[in-house]
Write a protein that holds these residues in place. Structure first.
Motif, short mmCIF file in Angstrom:
data_model
loop_
_atom_site.label_atom_id
_atom_site.label_comp_id
_atom_site.label_asym_id
_atom_site.label_seq_id
_atom_site.Cartn_x
_atom_site.Cartn_y
_atom_site.Cartn_z
N GLN A 179 121.64 38.85 79.66
CA GLN A 179 122.06 38.85 81.05
C GLN A 179 121.30 39.88 81.89
O GLN A 179 121.37 39.86 83.12
N ARG A 180 120.59 40.80 81.26
CA ARG A 180 120.01 41.93 81.98
C ARG A 180 119.00 41.52 83.05
O ARG A 180 119.12 41.86 84.21
N ASP A 181 118.00 40.79 82.66
CA ASP A 181 116.95 40.45 83.61
C ASP A 181 116.31 39.11 83.25
O ASP A 181 115.13 39.05 82.86
N PRO A 182 117.09 38.01 83.36
CA PRO A 182 116.51 36.71 82.99
C PRO A 182 115.40 36.31 83.96
O PRO A 182 115.56 36.42 85.18
N LYS A 183 114.31 35.89 83.41
CA LYS A 183 113.17 35.49 84.23
C LYS A 183 112.77 34.06 83.90
O LYS A 183 112.76 33.66 82.73
N PRO A 184 112.46 33.26 84.91
CA PRO A 184 112.06 31.87 84.66
C PRO A 184 110.75 31.80 83.89
O PRO A 184 109.81 32.57 84.15
N ARG A 185 110.72 30.88 82.94
CA ARG A 185 109.52 30.65 82.14
C ARG A 185 109.26 29.15 82.11
O ARG A 185 110.01 28.40 81.51
N HIS A 186 108.23 28.72 82.83
CA HIS A 186 107.83 27.31 82.82
C HIS A 186 108.95 26.39 83.31
O HIS A 186 109.24 25.36 82.70
N LEU A 187 109.59 26.76 84.41
CA LEU A 187 110.58 25.87 85.01
C LEU A 187 109.90 24.56 85.41
O LEU A 187 108.94 24.57 86.19
#
Length: 341
Positions: free
Chosen positions: A41-49
């Motif tokens: 939950q800390r820092d989710p970042k999009p990867r290949h949306l």
């Protein structure tokens, strides 16, 4: 007069080892639960949306501006992009409606985290280019699942109850025959699968999947969870039960993609999510509910594989346990006959 038989008194080292093992196992499970859930939950970042984009110019601009955050699929027109979105192959489709505006049609059913991340990325790229964005949700969540969390709650409930049953039956192995334990887990899987589907589907209207497919997915989830727990407990003892907690109720649910979208998970979590029962169940329920089940079969295969493998390992363990016992009378019988003679 013979003295009454006395039970051996366990040594102090044995007593210490017993409670220390339980304390250590509990600490590991608790810390792992907190670390995995809070860490993701800390820092989710999009990867290949996955985003469908109409036109080469707009595709190049979005790919250049957003980099690896998105996976651009260029489509011929908006209709093709809408079709890809409704099939679950893209989170949304972006096309230009005028020189100063773009339109983003997205699937809210992909989850708040994924659709929200896609909307934020598109809005940021459009603002940077001086364009306005018109948004519309073309695959919305069910009316009574406004936050998109019903799937994870249902999956967690089915997984936990199936784990508890398998744990209890493992502890009662000396009192309950193996075939009765297997029948109990199989019957429970059908009962909880259909029961959960009835409550979350027709009664509450929180899950949009057709009832038969929803019940099938949840039944397979229960069977996968129960038989995997039983197998781990049979082969590894208490350590196997602890491992089942970590795999199924902790890591499995945290990485299922329900609270943090699959495309926002780190690489290791994506790999784990694809092969654990909770992640497979969440994807199957959502695929059947919102995206015509276009990719749901692979998720059902994962669940079935856990069930079959778990059952096979339980039977193999029983076979290995029974083999010496059946061989012993054949050796002992001549000795008894000789003594009798």
């Amino acid at each position: 007069m013979s003295s009454p038989a006395t039970s051996p008194i366990p040594s102090r080292d044995t007593e210490h080892a017993a409670w220390l093992a339980l304390v250590v196992t509990g600490l590991i499970i608790g810390i792992a639960f907190i670390a995995v859930y809070v860490g993701l939950q800390r820092d989710p970042k999009p990867r290949h949306l996955p985003i469908a984009v109409v036109g080469a110019q707009l595709s190049t601009a979005l790919r250049t501006g957003l980099g690896e955050s998105v996976e651009i699929t260029q489509v011929a027109d908006a209709s093709a992009g809408v079709e890809a979105t409704r099939a679950g192959d893209a989170i949304g489709v972006l096309d230009a409606t005028s020189p100063a505006a773009v339109r983003f049609q997205y699937a809210g059913a992909a989850g708040f985290s994924e659709s929200g991340a896609a909307r934020a990325l598109v809005a940021g790229a459009a603002a940077h280019a001086g364009l306005t964005v018109q948004e519309s949700d073309i695959v919305p969540l069910a009316r009574y699942d406004s936050r998109g969390l019903s799937a994870i709650y249902v999956v967690f409930g089915v997984t936990l109850s199936s784990f508890v049953l398998a744990q209890g039956l493992t502890g009662a192995a000396a009192k309950v025959r193996l075939r009765h334990r297997l029948y109990a887990m199989g019957g429970f899987a059908v009962a909880i699968g259909f029961g959960a589907a009835i409550v979350a589907g027709p009664i509450y209207g929180s899950l949009a999947a057709p009832f038969p497919l929803l019940a099938l997915s949840l039944t397979l989830l229960s069977a996968a969870s129960a038989f995997a727990t039983k197998a781990l407990g049979a082969w590894l003892g208490p350590a196997g039960i602890g491992l089942a907690v970590l795999l199924l109720t902790t890591v499995g649910n945290a990485t299922s993609g329900a609270t943090i979208g699959y495309d926002l998970l780190p690489g290791w979590a994506q790999a784990v999510s694809a092969i654990l029962p909770p992640g497979a169940a969440v994807r199957a329920v959502n695929e059947y509910g919102y995206f015509d089940g276009s990719h749901a079969v692979s998720s059902l295969v994962v669940l079935a594989a856990w069930f079959v493998l778990g059952l096979g390992l339980v039977l193999l363990k029983q076979y290995r346990t029974d083999r010496p016992a059946t061989a012993a009378p054949a050796i002992a019988e001549p000795q008894l006959t000789a003594q009798g003679a």
